[in-house]
Design an enzyme around this catalytic site. Structure first.
Site, mmCIF file in Angstrom:
data_model
loop_
_atom_site.group_PDB
_atom_site.id
_atom_site.type_symbol
_atom_site.label_atom_id
_atom_site.label_comp_id
_atom_site.label_asym_id
_atom_site.label_seq_id
_atom_site.Cartn_x
_atom_site.Cartn_y
_atom_site.Cartn_z
ATOM 1 N N LYS B 87 1.410 0.957 -21.808
ATOM 2 C CA LYS B 87 1.544 1.426 -20.536
ATOM 3 C C LYS B 87 2.954 1.521 -19.821
ATOM 4 C CE LYS B 87 -2.768 1.344 -19.915
ATOM 5 N NZ LYS B 87 -3.834 2.333 -19.344
ATOM 6 N N GLU B 109 -2.846 1.452 -9.373
ATOM 7 C CA GLU B 109 -3.967 0.879 -9.873
ATOM 8 C C GLU B 109 -3.703 -0.073 -11.078
ATOM 9 O OE1 GLU B 109 -3.534 3.752 -10.772
ATOM 10 O OE2 GLU B 109 -4.206 3.673 -12.854
ATOM 11 N N SER B 375 -2.394 -0.810 -28.851
ATOM 12 C CA SER B 375 -2.044 -0.565 -27.650
ATOM 13 C C SER B 375 -1.345 -1.526 -26.917
ATOM 14 C CB SER B 375 -3.039 0.131 -26.882
ATOM 15 O OG SER B 375 -4.225 -0.656 -26.756
HETATM 16 C C1 PLP Z 1 -3.528 -2.861 -23.983
HETATM 17 C C2 PLP Z 1 -4.493 -1.528 -23.314
HETATM 18 N N1 PLP Z 1 -4.962 -0.951 -24.152
HETATM 19 C C3 PLP Z 1 -5.834 0.106 -23.648
HETATM 20 C C4 PLP Z 1 -6.059 0.315 -22.430
HETATM 21 C C5 PLP Z 1 -6.831 1.630 -21.986
HETATM 22 O O1 PLP Z 1 -6.160 2.340 -21.126
HETATM 23 P P1 PLP Z 1 -5.992 3.966 -21.921
HETATM 24 O O2 PLP Z 1 -7.231 4.328 -22.589
HETATM 25 O O3 PLP Z 1 -5.545 4.693 -20.823
HETATM 26 O O4 PLP Z 1 -5.195 3.707 -22.955
HETATM 27 C C6 PLP Z 1 -5.536 -0.641 -21.596
HETATM 28 C C7 PLP Z 1 -5.521 -0.517 -20.173
HETATM 29 O O5 PLP Z 1 -5.409 -1.223 -19.104
HETATM 30 C C8 PLP Z 1 -4.664 -1.631 -21.949
HETATM 31 O O6 PLP Z 1 -3.977 -2.578 -21.052
#
Ligand code: PLP
Lengths: 257, 393
Positions: B87, B109, B375
């Site tokens: 993020k 948000e 992620s």
């Molecule tokens: C670690 C992590 N992965 C994935 C996501 C999902 O978001 P996005 O699909 O935009 O990557 C989030 C959202 O809060 C997150 O904190």
């Protein structure tokens, strides 16, 4: 010419301004809404705005959000509101404008919505999250059916945008008095006065002002600057919290305008 | 992609009240300027390296590979980025842009709290005020992140209306932006919302895929066979996929299957949704027959959302990306598996991508290569998982 245009024409001849109250259809149910519509008419409403409840009303403040929650809880949706307007038309000719979020209309189908709305006697539509750029087909269908498309102009709208929006409008232009959501506090500063007079110059149709008009004093001030005054949250709140005092309050608003 | 009006095929656009349209036009112009502005790009690169800690490693998960007995598995370690998730790539980019635009205040948000933390961090770094909206369901399950945001100097607003999760936080953030649009920039946290957000957030996240490609060529001498990412709004997935769209690489996006599609308690938009217009754009949406938005469920707050960034249905439609889902149970199992076998506690969101690999890898031959976008890290989820397992910590 449709009923909205007729109404503004009549008011102009009488040197009067339009009083446009908003209520949420189905708050707390459609039977009560029917009664509320009658109260509004008795009090001298010139045009009635009927809100269509939506799960995520992002242009609305807490009062109308909660009203939408109550209406949804009662199972009221666009599919029920259109026949409800048809029933109102048995005894009323006051112009009715539906205020709906775009997904409600999109899901219903633009063409089906306009056809059914016209059949029922709806006079216009306000879709706050549908800017003219995304409304090409909606405008075309509405024009063909002689239903008014009322778009919003905001204090942040540039000159070019104002021009674009007024050409997309029919019936009247909805000027949002504040940068904010419904039910916010009104702030009439010099910037507002200058902007609205520029909007009135661009528009060859009436300009009504809404968002944040909550007292007869507010309404009186707005009436001096615009062709119509829209009052939403304050009326929704009255009907919900002090239904007994609603009629008197609405009468005072009308008198102030 | 997208076109001038912000459409990816038939998905996208700009469906917001008029008050915000001029701000979106201003943002679009400022972003186009920043893209060409050498000094902006240099500053961003410098901070990516010295502040976020990029490039993040591409790690060969040897034990997981052996355990599953099929394809070679690599993890793109976004969990090692500053603040613990991808993020920050986007939040920092937007914070720099907002500063350049002369804004005084950032709002955002957040669902899992990772984007809130990232935005609060970006605000602290460039010296802007910061206010974060978070549903009260999410403040409960991600309490640690709420305190982190406060430590970083942000105000956290609990949202107590609607489903009290991410979508309601977005509504409130949009209402705030409508009110304070002249001084405030809204840092949308994923590839969602009105144009130019889906494009801009994708671009800021695309550093993930660019690095992955370079790293892959260095370690394996070629492209991977599969890219796998979880999909909430879809930003970590777009960040990884974007650089490979023209290559011969298969891609899988993993949505939250919650308690199973049949139960209705999930956030799998492609499995249970239909075309709708929500919070600024046209995309797939979990909605009822009247167009009202349905409640969603996922064990992971970051995937618990009723719609999906508009580029994803486009990529699905042209059959470029394949979408599937993992259930809560599968994600929790993957969460524990990766922790025990690799010593890496993943975010519950990322665990959905791992869960798909648990199914896929054994079916592939040993010379195939999978890259998982890891992620985020799972520290934020530890308490929540303990609660689910009825363990008091
Ligand atoms: C670690 C992590 N992965 C994935 C996501 C999902 O978001 P996005 O699909 O935009 O990557 C989030 C959202 O809060 C997150 O904190």
């Amino acid at each position: 010419m449709n009923r909205i245009e007729d109404t503004f024409k009549r008011l102009k001849a009488e040197n009067k301004k339009a009083f446009i109250p908003y209520i949420m259809a189905g708050d707390p149910d459609l039977e009560k809404t029917g009664e509320h519509v009658m109260v509004l008419e008795e009090c001298g409403a010139d045009i009635i705005e009927l809100g269509v409840p939506f799960s995520d009303p992002l242009a609305d403040g807490p009062t109308i959000q909660r009203a939408a929650e109550r209406a949804l809880k009662a199972g009221v949706t666009l599919k029920k509101i259109i026949p409800f307007v048809k029933r109102i038309r048995n005894h009323s000719r006051t112009p009715i404008v539906l205020m709906a979020y775009y997904n409600s209309v999109f899901k219903y189908g633009e063409a089906a919505f306009i056809k059914d709305a016209v059949d029922a006697g709806v006079d216009g539509a306000i879709i706050p999250d549908l800017p003219p750029e995304e409304a090409e087909s909606f405008i075309k269908l509405s024009r063909a059916a002689n239903i008014s498309t009322v778009f919003l102009i905001a204090p942040t709208s540039t000159k070019e945008r104002v021009e674009k929006i007024v050409t997309a409008c029919s019936g009247f232009v909805y000027y949002v008095s504040i940068t904010g959501i419904t039910g916010s506090r009104l702030a009439l500063d010099e910037r507002f006065k200058k902007h609205i007079s520029a909007v009135k110059k661009s528009a060859d149709m009436p300009v009504a002002v809404g968002f944040g008009v909550s007292t007869p004093e507010d309404a009186a001030m707005i009436a001096r600057l615009a062709d119509g005054v829209i009052v939403g949250s304050a009326i929704v709140k009255k009907f919900y919290e002090h239904p007994a005092g609603a009629k008197e309050f609405i009468k005072k608003l009308r008198e102030a305008i | 992609m997208p076109d001038k009006k912000g459409y990816f095929g038939q998905y996208g656009g700009r469906f917001v009240p008029e008050t915000l349209i001029p701000a979106l036009q201003e943002l679009e112009a400022a972003y186009a300027g920043a893209k060409k502005d050498k000094s902006f790009q240099n500053e961003l690169k410098h901070l990516q390296a010295t502040y976020i800690g990029r490039p993040t490693p591409l790690y060969f998960a040897k034990r997981l590979t052996k355990h599953l007995g099929g394809a070679k598995i690599y993890l793109k370690r976004e969990d090692l980025a500053h603040t613990g998730a991808h993020k920050i790539n986007n939040a920092l980019g937007q914070a720099l842009l907002a500063k350049k635009m002369g804004k005084k205040r950032l709002i955002a948000e957040t669902g899992a709290g990772q984007h809130g933390v990232a935005t609060a961090t970006g605000a602290a770094l460039v010296g802007l005020e910061c206010e974060i909206y978070m549903g009260s369901e999410d403040t409960k399950r991600q309490a640690l992140n709420v305190f982190r945001m406060k430590l970083l100097g942000a105000d956290v607003n609990e949202v107590n209306i609607g489903s009290r999760t991410l979508k309601d936080a977005i509504n409130e953030a949009l209402r705030d932006w409508t009110t304070n649009v002249r001084t405030t920039h809204y840092v949308m946290g994923t590839v969602f919302g009105p144009h130019p957000f889906p494009m801009m957030v994708r671009d800021f996240q695309s550093v993930i895929g660019k690095e992955t490609k370079r790293q892959m060529f260095k370690t394996e001498g070629g492209l991977p066979d599969y890219l796998i990412a979880c999909v909430g709004g879809g930003s970590n997935a777009m960040g990884l996929f974007n650089e490979f769209l023209d290559d011969d690489v298969k891609m899988i996006g993993v949505e939250a299957g919650g308690k199973g599609i049949g139960t209705g308690e999930h956030a799998a938009r492609f499995a249970g949704g239909s075309l709708g217009v929500f919070q600024g754009c046209k995309s797939y949406l979990l909605q009822d027959e009247d167009g009202n938005v349905l409640g969603t469920h996922s064990v992971s707050a970051g995937l618990d959302y009723a719609s999906i960034g508009p580029e994803h249905p486009y990529l699905k439609g042209i059959k470029r990306v394949y979408y599937t889902y993992a259930t809560d149970t599968e994600a929790l199992e993957a969460f524990e598996l990766l922790s025990k076998i690799e010593g890496i506690i993943p975010a519950l969101e990322s665990a959905h991508a791992v869960a798909e690999v648990v199914k896929l890898a054994p079916k592939l031959s040993k010379n195939k290569i999978i890259v998982i976008n890891l992620s985020g890290r799972g520290d934020k989820d530890v308490q929540h998982v303990a609660r689910i397992k009825d363990i008091t910590v």
